[in-house]
Design an enzyme around this catalytic site. Structure first.
Site, PDB file in Angstrom:
ATOM      1  N   ALA A   1     -38.260  50.442 -37.590  1.00 16.79           N
ATOM      2  CA  ALA A   1     -39.511  50.772 -36.904  1.00 16.79           C
ATOM      3  C   ALA A   1     -40.001  52.185 -37.202  1.00 16.79           C
ATOM      4  O   ALA A   1     -41.016  52.617 -36.659  1.00 16.79           O
ATOM      5  CB  ALA A   1     -39.306  50.603 -35.403  1.00 16.79           C
TER       6      ALA A   1
ATOM      7  N   ASN B   1     -31.782  52.119 -32.600  1.00 11.65           N
ATOM      8  CA  ASN B   1     -31.834  51.851 -34.034  1.00 11.65           C
ATOM      9  C   ASN B   1     -32.621  52.891 -34.800  1.00 11.65           C
ATOM     10  O   ASN B   1     -32.245  53.275 -35.899  1.00 11.65           O
ATOM     11  CB  ASN B   1     -32.404  50.450 -34.266  1.00 11.65           C
ATOM     12  CG  ASN B   1     -31.487  49.390 -33.695  1.00 11.65           C
ATOM     13  OD1 ASN B   1     -30.345  49.291 -34.106  1.00 11.65           O
ATOM     14  ND2 ASN B   1     -31.966  48.644 -32.718  1.00 11.65           N
TER      15      ASN B   1
ATOM     16  N   HIS C   1     -43.454  56.882 -33.396  1.00 11.93           N
ATOM     17  CA  HIS C   1     -42.300  57.686 -33.794  1.00 11.93           C
ATOM     18  C   HIS C   1     -42.781  58.726 -34.802  1.00 11.93           C
ATOM     19  O   HIS C   1     -43.424  58.369 -35.790  1.00 11.93           O
ATOM     20  CB  HIS C   1     -41.232  56.824 -34.476  1.00 11.93           C
ATOM     21  CG  HIS C   1     -40.703  55.726 -33.611  1.00 11.93           C
ATOM     22  ND1 HIS C   1     -39.923  55.950 -32.498  1.00 11.93           N
ATOM     23  CD2 HIS C   1     -40.851  54.377 -33.698  1.00 11.93           C
ATOM     24  CE1 HIS C   1     -39.603  54.788 -31.950  1.00 11.93           C
ATOM     25  NE2 HIS C   1     -40.165  53.819 -32.652  1.00 11.93           N
TER      26      HIS C   1
HETATM   27  N1  LIG Z   1     -33.643  48.923 -37.181  1.00 11.09           N
HETATM   28  C1  LIG Z   1     -34.696  48.893 -36.355  1.00 11.09           C
HETATM   29  O1  LIG Z   1     -35.591  49.751 -36.380  1.00 11.09           O
HETATM   30  C2  LIG Z   1     -34.798  47.779 -35.346  1.00 11.09           C
HETATM   31  C3  LIG Z   1     -36.033  47.500 -34.730  1.00 11.09           C
HETATM   32  C4  LIG Z   1     -36.097  46.440 -33.840  1.00 11.09           C
HETATM   33  C5  LIG Z   1     -34.946  45.717 -33.525  1.00 11.09           C
HETATM   34  N2  LIG Z   1     -33.761  46.048 -34.113  1.00 11.09           N
HETATM   35  C6  LIG Z   1     -32.522  45.304 -33.799  1.00 11.09           C
HETATM   36  O2  LIG Z   1     -32.530  44.076 -34.503  1.00 11.09           O
HETATM   37  C7  LIG Z   1     -31.857  43.073 -33.735  1.00 11.09           C
HETATM   38  C8  LIG Z   1     -32.770  41.842 -33.599  1.00 11.09           C
HETATM   39  O3  LIG Z   1     -33.987  42.199 -32.964  1.00 11.09           O
HETATM   40  P1  LIG Z   1     -35.040  41.073 -32.516  1.00 11.09           P
HETATM   41  O4  LIG Z   1     -36.253  41.800 -32.054  1.00 11.09           O
HETATM   42  O5  LIG Z   1     -35.161  40.049 -33.567  1.00 11.09           O
HETATM   43  O6  LIG Z   1     -34.268  40.485 -31.240  1.00 11.09           O
HETATM   44  P2  LIG Z   1     -34.457  39.048 -30.546  1.00 11.09           P
HETATM   45  O7  LIG Z   1     -33.875  39.212 -29.187  1.00 11.09           O
HETATM   46  O8  LIG Z   1     -35.837  38.545 -30.698  1.00 11.09           O
HETATM   47  O9  LIG Z   1     -33.483  38.090 -31.421  1.00 11.09           O
HETATM   48  C9  LIG Z   1     -32.080  38.246 -31.492  1.00 11.09           C
HETATM   49  C10 LIG Z   1     -31.472  36.863 -31.737  1.00 11.09           C
HETATM   50  O10 LIG Z   1     -30.092  37.053 -32.072  1.00 11.09           O
HETATM   51  C11 LIG Z   1     -29.313  36.112 -31.345  1.00 11.09           C
HETATM   52  N3  LIG Z   1     -27.967  36.687 -31.161  1.00 11.09           N
HETATM   53  C12 LIG Z   1     -27.587  37.663 -30.320  1.00 11.09           C
HETATM   54  N4  LIG Z   1     -26.265  37.912 -30.460  1.00 11.09           N
HETATM   55  C13 LIG Z   1     -25.815  37.076 -31.422  1.00 11.09           C
HETATM   56  C14 LIG Z   1     -24.552  36.872 -32.044  1.00 11.09           C
HETATM   57  N5  LIG Z   1     -23.456  37.556 -31.649  1.00 11.09           N
HETATM   58  N6  LIG Z   1     -24.442  35.940 -33.017  1.00 11.09           N
HETATM   59  C15 LIG Z   1     -25.532  35.215 -33.394  1.00 11.09           C
HETATM   60  N7  LIG Z   1     -26.760  35.361 -32.849  1.00 11.09           N
HETATM   61  C16 LIG Z   1     -26.903  36.288 -31.886  1.00 11.09           C
HETATM   62  C17 LIG Z   1     -30.059  35.892 -30.040  1.00 11.09           C
HETATM   63  O11 LIG Z   1     -29.723  34.638 -29.478  1.00 11.09           O
HETATM   64  C18 LIG Z   1     -31.519  35.968 -30.507  1.00 11.09           C
HETATM   65  O12 LIG Z   1     -32.032  34.687 -30.860  1.00 11.09           O
HETATM   66  C19 LIG Z   1     -31.481  43.731 -32.399  1.00 11.09           C
HETATM   67  O13 LIG Z   1     -30.135  44.191 -32.437  1.00 11.09           O
HETATM   68  C20 LIG Z   1     -32.415  44.933 -32.322  1.00 11.09           C
HETATM   69  O14 LIG Z   1     -31.859  45.992 -31.573  1.00 11.09           O
HETATM   70  C21 LIG Z   1     -33.678  47.044 -35.027  1.00 11.09           C
END
Ligand SMILES: NC(=O)c1ccc[n+]([C@@H]2O[C@H](COP(=O)([O-])OP(=O)(O)OC[C@H]3O[C@@H](n4cnc5c(N)ncnc54)[C@H](O)[C@@H]3O)[C@@H](O)[C@H]2O)c1
Length: 256
Positions: A121, A177, A207
Site C-alpha cells: 500500500a 505491513n 502514506h
Molecule cells: N503489504 C501490504 O501493504 C498489505 C496491504 C494490505 C493487506 N496486507 C496483508 O495481506 C493479507 C491479506 O489481505 P486481504 O485484504 O486480502 O485480507 P482478507 O481478509 O480479505 O483475506 C484473507 C483471506 O485469507 C484467509 N486466511 C486467513 N488465514 C489463513 C490461513 N492460515 N491459511 C489459509 N487462508 C487463510 C481468510 O480466510 C481470508 O479469506 C493480510 O495479512 C493483510 O494484512 C498487506
C-alpha cells in the site's frame, strides 16, 4: 509455463487470481483458504483454477502467493522455500521477528529460491532501496487517516503516534505491513520513524515517505482508495501484488 499456488482467497488473493487467470505465462492456479467458501467462490469465476490443500499443491507449483495472514506465513513459508519454490508474501509484518526473517532468508538461499515482498500500500520503496546502498540519515513514514478508521473522534489534526517502527506496529497493527516494508527496504524497524496522524479533513488513508541521505532527499506520497472487497485493504496493495507477479514472468525488470 508456470503454475501458481495462492494461499488466502480474500480481497487481495481474489484480485491476484483474476489477473493471473489472464496471464499467458501461467498455466494452472491452485487455491487454498481456511474458509472453504472463499476458495469455492473464487474457483467458480476462474478458468485455470483448482482447489487443493497447500501440502498437496506444493508438488505442482513454481510460485506461491500468500495473501492470508501472519499465521499462514509462519505455517507455510519455511516448507515452501525448502522445496525451492519462490514465494510472494503480502503479510510482510510477519518478518518483524528478526530470527524468523533470518531463518526464511537462509532457507531461501540454501534452496536457491526467492522471497518477494511487494511494496503493497506504500509508494517510494524503490527510492528507499536505492538510497540505502549508501548512507541514509533518516526515514520517516507519515500515515494520515480519517479519525473513523482509528475508531475515535478527533476535531482537529492530531498526531496520535510518533516513534520508531517497531513500537508503531505493536500499537497500530493495522499499519503493520506498510511500516514493515519500509523498514526492510531501508534502515530497519528500530531506526525508521513512524508518525500516525488523525485528520478529520481527509477521507482516505495516505502514506508519505520522507527520507534524507547522501543521495539527497526523497518525498513520496500515496492517497489510497480502499479495496472494493475489503475496505481495510488499500486497492494499491492488490495492484502491487499483481505487478510483482508480472515482474517475475516478464523479461524486463524495471525499478531498483
Ligand atoms: N503489504 C501490504 O501493504 C498489505 C496491504 C494490505 C493487506 N496486507 C496483508 O495481506 C493479507 C491479506 O489481505 P486481504 O485484504 O486480502 O485480507 P482478507 O481478509 O480479505 O483475506 C484473507 C483471506 O485469507 C484467509 N486466511 C486467513 N488465514 C489463513 C490461513 N492460515 N491459511 C489459509 N487462508 C487463510 C481468510 O480466510 C481470508 O479469506 C493480510 O495479512 C493483510 O494484512 C498487506
Amino acid at each position: 509455463m508456470l503454475n501458481l499456488g495462492i494461499i488466502g482467497c480474500g480481497a487481495i488473493g481474489t484480485d491476484v487470481a483474476k489477473a493471473a487467470d489472464k496471464m499467458k505465462e501461467l498455466n494452472k492456479i491452485f487455491l487454498y483458504d481456511v474458509d472453504k467458501n472463499a476458495s469455492g467462490e473464487l474457483n467458480k469465476i476462474l478458468k485455470k483454477s483448482e482447489i487443493k490443500p497447500v501440502k498437496e499443491f506444493l508438488n505442482d507449483v513454481d510460485i506461491v502467493f500468500e495473501a492470508a495472514s501472519q499465521k499462514a506465513v509462519e505455517e507455510y513459508a519455511e516448507s515452501i522455500l525448502q522445496k525451492g519454490i519462490d514465494i510472494i508474501l503480502m503479510s510482510v509484518g510477519s518478518l518483524l521477528d528478526t530470527d524468523f526473517k533470518n531463518n526464511l532468508e537462509n532457507t531461501a538461499r540454501k534452496n536457491k529460491c526467492k522471497i518477494y515482498l511487494p511494496s503493497g500500500a506504500v509508494c517510494g520503496i524503490d527510492g528507499v532501496l536505492s538510497a540505502s546502498i549508501d548512507e541514509v540519515y533518516e526515514v520517516t513514514l507519515v500515515t494520515t487517516k480519517p479519525p473513523v478508521s482509528l475508531g475515535k473522534k478527533y476535531e482537529r489534526r492530531t498526531i496520535v503516534y510518533s516513534g520508531d517502527a517497531r513500537e508503531a506496529v505493536k500499537k497500530f497493527p493495522m499499519n503493520l505491513n506498510v511500516a514493515a516494508s519500509l523498514s526492510i527496504a531501508g534502515i530497519g524497524f528500530d531506526k525508521t520513524k513512524v508518525e500516525i496522524v488523525a485528520d478529520p479533513v481527509v477521507n482516505r488513508i495516505s502514506h508519505k515517505i520522507l527520507a534524507h541521505g547522501s543521495f539527497g532527499r526523497l518525498r513520496a506520497e500515496v492517497e489510497n482508495m480502499p479495496n472494493p472487497n475489503n475496505p481495510k485493504s488499500s486497492y494499491m496493495a492488490s495492484l502491487s501484488a499483481i505487478a510483482t507477479l508480472k515482474r517475475i514472468v516478464n523479461p524486463i525488470q524495471i525499478g531498483a
